[in-house]
Design a protein around this motif. Structure first.
Motif, short mmCIF file in Angstrom:
data_model
loop_
_atom_site.label_atom_id
_atom_site.label_comp_id
_atom_site.label_asym_id
_atom_site.label_seq_id
_atom_site.Cartn_x
_atom_site.Cartn_y
_atom_site.Cartn_z
N TYR A 397 -33.45 31.19 -22.90
CA TYR A 397 -32.80 30.11 -23.65
C TYR A 397 -31.79 29.38 -22.76
CZ TYR A 397 -29.44 27.98 -26.85
OH TYR A 397 -28.60 27.10 -27.48
N MET A 398 -31.02 30.10 -21.98
CA MET A 398 -30.02 29.48 -21.11
C MET A 398 -30.67 28.64 -20.02
SD MET A 398 -27.44 32.74 -20.85
CE MET A 398 -26.41 32.01 -19.58
N TRP A 399 -31.72 29.15 -19.40
CA TRP A 399 -32.40 28.40 -18.34
C TRP A 399 -33.08 27.15 -18.88
CZ3 TRP A 399 -35.00 32.95 -15.22
CH2 TRP A 399 -34.03 33.52 -14.38
N SER A 400 -33.58 27.22 -20.12
CA SER A 400 -34.29 26.07 -20.67
C SER A 400 -33.38 24.87 -20.87
CB SER A 400 -34.94 26.45 -22.01
OG SER A 400 -33.94 26.73 -22.99
N GLY A 401 -32.07 25.10 -20.92
CA GLY A 401 -31.13 24.00 -21.10
C GLY A 401 -30.58 23.44 -19.80
N GLN A 402 -31.00 23.98 -18.66
CA GLN A 402 -30.51 23.51 -17.37
C GLN A 402 -31.25 22.23 -16.96
OE1 GLN A 402 -27.99 24.80 -15.65
NE2 GLN A 402 -27.66 26.49 -17.06
N ALA A 403 -30.52 21.36 -16.25
CA ALA A 403 -31.10 20.07 -15.86
C ALA A 403 -31.95 20.15 -14.59
CB ALA A 403 -29.97 19.05 -15.66
N GLU A 404 -31.70 21.13 -13.74
CA GLU A 404 -32.43 21.21 -12.48
C GLU A 404 -33.92 21.45 -12.71
OE1 GLU A 404 -31.45 20.81 -9.41
OE2 GLU A 404 -29.32 20.48 -9.81
N ARG A 405 -34.74 20.74 -11.94
CA ARG A 405 -36.20 20.87 -12.08
C ARG A 405 -36.66 22.29 -11.78
NH1 ARG A 405 -40.46 22.13 -12.54
NH2 ARG A 405 -42.47 21.04 -12.42
N ALA A 406 -36.01 22.97 -10.84
CA ALA A 406 -36.45 24.32 -10.46
C ALA A 406 -36.23 25.33 -11.57
CB ALA A 406 -35.72 24.77 -9.20
N PHE A 407 -35.34 25.03 -12.53
CA PHE A 407 -35.13 25.96 -13.63
C PHE A 407 -36.30 25.95 -14.61
CE2 PHE A 407 -30.55 25.98 -12.52
CZ PHE A 407 -30.36 27.34 -12.52
N VAL A 408 -37.10 24.88 -14.60
CA VAL A 408 -38.27 24.83 -15.48
C VAL A 408 -39.24 25.94 -15.14
CG1 VAL A 408 -40.23 23.43 -16.21
CG2 VAL A 408 -38.00 22.35 -15.87
N GLU A 409 -39.52 26.10 -13.84
CA GLU A 409 -40.45 27.15 -13.43
C GLU A 409 -39.86 28.53 -13.67
OE1 GLU A 409 -41.38 26.85 -9.31
OE2 GLU A 409 -39.43 27.57 -8.65
N ARG A 410 -38.55 28.68 -13.51
CA ARG A 410 -37.93 29.98 -13.76
C ARG A 410 -37.94 30.32 -15.24
NH1 ARG A 410 -36.82 28.90 -8.97
NH2 ARG A 410 -36.01 30.41 -7.46
N THR A 411 -37.79 29.32 -16.09
CA THR A 411 -37.90 29.55 -17.53
C THR A 411 -39.29 30.06 -17.88
OG1 THR A 411 -36.29 27.79 -17.98
CG2 THR A 411 -37.71 28.48 -19.79
N SER A 412 -40.31 29.40 -17.38
CA SER A 412 -41.68 29.84 -17.65
C SER A 412 -41.98 31.19 -17.00
CB SER A 412 -42.68 28.79 -17.15
OG SER A 412 -42.50 27.56 -17.82
N GLY A 413 -41.43 31.41 -15.80
CA GLY A 413 -41.62 32.71 -15.16
C GLY A 413 -41.00 33.84 -15.96
N ALA A 414 -39.80 33.60 -16.51
CA ALA A 414 -39.16 34.62 -17.34
C ALA A 414 -39.95 34.86 -18.62
CB ALA A 414 -37.73 34.20 -17.67
N ILE A 415 -40.55 33.80 -19.17
CA ILE A 415 -41.39 33.96 -20.37
C ILE A 415 -42.59 34.85 -20.04
CG2 ILE A 415 -42.92 32.74 -21.96
CD1 ILE A 415 -40.96 30.40 -21.87
N ILE A 416 -43.18 34.65 -18.87
CA ILE A 416 -44.32 35.48 -18.47
C ILE A 416 -43.90 36.95 -18.40
CG2 ILE A 416 -45.90 35.99 -16.57
CD1 ILE A 416 -45.91 32.99 -15.93
#
Length: 440
Positions: A397-416
């Motif tokens: 949830y915290m990563w999904s609210g970050q503006a940096e483009r690299a956090f998008v992949e980390r959000t999906s990686g954490a979901i995996i």
């Protein structure tokens, strides 16, 4: 007359037979339509499931690789400990200018003109700010490295990592890109020299919270989730099983027990955010337990999991045939012996399945943890359940609210990662049920 008398009867029989055939055809057609609707519903569900998983995997698999740069770093004593005080003052090793060491090595690797400030600035931007911590930990763990030159893989900046993974459109004009042409040239030089490549991102599993995507990880969240699940298992399993055994085997069947059973069923349907409000009021405001602590999250999730375990355990106890109870009592066993020596072992597979499913549900909860403050920025590992921490779903949830483009992949990686944990828990429940289940 014979022919005349037989004609109406024959006609009526043929009409009934024709009507029966039409009815059978209609029923068969309705059955085929129902099967088609069912197959369509299953296909639609699988389509959206694969669409969701495909989207998550497509965006998240790159999070498991991180762009790094290989540098021959000289751990210059004049930079780290110019006064030679490291034996008496360990703070010297913690406060040294470690990024300067990496920048020097990078400038030498790229052949950057020392007098060109713009070139040096663009070259320095290739390195992550986390290089300070990375080199500091190396020196603190082995101070004898000071004065030597070692080959070290250091993290690249998040923008450089995204550019290397093709997440930026590099065809647009330079002013609209986060990576300029000179930096792209530096990247090409390093890649051709074989000193810049994507390596397995161990930091995703070991780093704590960070505002920089390349140094952000799930380490603190994994430890926090482990503490919470341990608390839920230690508290919810014995309490839930004991309550179920009493209600199912020993409690008198009266109005009071009926009210208790109805309320347990209702509690299983209460929104999880309500348990967060309860935990905030009872465990934090009244009991004074620390906010953002895994112990509070574990207690809240225990309350949320108890109804699920109680319902599953009671269903498992009811599934044991009455003949087992009658046979145990018939040979002289007490009611306590009958329950714990005969009924409970036979109900164990169902109890374990219900417990694991309850734990899996608790592992994926976010709303109650948000209300008890587990969204804190925690960079250090929690040593005990009373230390500040966070959890995997909250980290997502915290990563999904970050503006940096690299956090998008980390959000999906954490979901995996979270989905893998949940899949393992549910598969374990299925295996245990099939391994120990008995059929009568």
């Amino acid at each position: 007359m014979t022919d005349a008398s037989l004609t109406p009867a024959t006609t009526a029989t043929g009409t009934r037979s024709h009507t029966r055939d039409i009815g059978l055809k209609a029923r068969y057609a309705a059955e085929r339509r129902f099967r088609a609707y069912g197959l369509a519903a299953v296909a639609l569900g699988l389509f959206f499931l694969f669409l969701l998983l495909g989207s998550v995997i497509a965006q998240g698999y790159t999070a498991f690789w991180q762009t790094s740069i290989q540098l021959d770093i000289e751990f210059d004593e004049e930079v780290i400990d110019p006064d030679g005080n490291r034996d008496s003052d360990r703070m010297v090793l913690l406060t040294a200018n470690y990024p300067l060491l990496a920048q020097r090595a990078l400038h030498e690797k790229l052949g950057v003109d020392p007098d060109d400030r713009a070139a040096r600035r663009d070259a320095n931007s290739l390195l992550s700010q986390g290089v300070r911590t990375q080199l500091r930990d190396i020196v603190v763990s082995d101070p004898s490295i000071i004065g030597t030159t070692r080959t070290v893989w250091v993290l690249a900046h998040g923008d450089i990592d995204s550019a290397a993974k093709g997440q930026f459109d590099l065809t647009v004009e330079e002013s609209r890109r986060r990576v300029n042409d000179r930096q792209l040239g530096y990247m090409q030089t390093l890649e051709e020299a074989g000193v810049m490549e994507g390596r397995f991102n161990t930091g995703l599993f070991t780093f704590g919270a960070s505002s920089r995507p390349e140094t952000a990880g799930m380490g603190v969240a994994i430890i926090g989730s482990f503490y919470m699940m341990a608390i839920v298992l230690v508290l919810a399993l014995p309490i839930g099983v004991a309550a179920s055994i009493y209600l199912e085997e020993f409690a008198p069947k009266n109005r009071l027990t009926d009210i208790i059973e109805v309320n347990i069923n209702n509690l299983a349907a209460v929104p999880s955010i309500v348990y967060g409000l309860l935990g905030l009021a009872v465990f934090i405001n009244f009991a004074g337990l620390p906010r953002s602590a895994a112990v509070v999250g574990g207690l809240v999730l225990t309350l949320m999991t108890l109804p699920t375990i109680i319902i599953a355990t009671r269903a498992a106890l009811k599934a044991v045939p009455p003949s087992i109870r009658a046979a145990a009592l018939g040979v002289g066993a007490s009611k306590m012996q009958m329950v714990f020596h005969h009924v409970l072992p036979l109900a164990a597979p169902g109890i374990l399945t219900g417990t694991i499913i309850g734990l899996a549900t608790a592992l994926g909860e976010t709303a109650p943890l948000l209300l008890i403050g587990m969204v804190a920025f925690v960079a250090d590992y929690p040593a005990t359940p009373f230390d500040p921490s966070t959890a995997l779903p909250v980290q997502i949830y915290m990563w999904s609210g970050q503006a940096e483009r690299a956090f998008v992949e980390r959000t999906s990686g954490a979901i995996i990662i979270l989905l893998l944990f949940l899949a393992v828990m549910n598969i374990t429940a299925i295996i245990l049920r099939r391994r120990f289940e008995r059929r009568w």
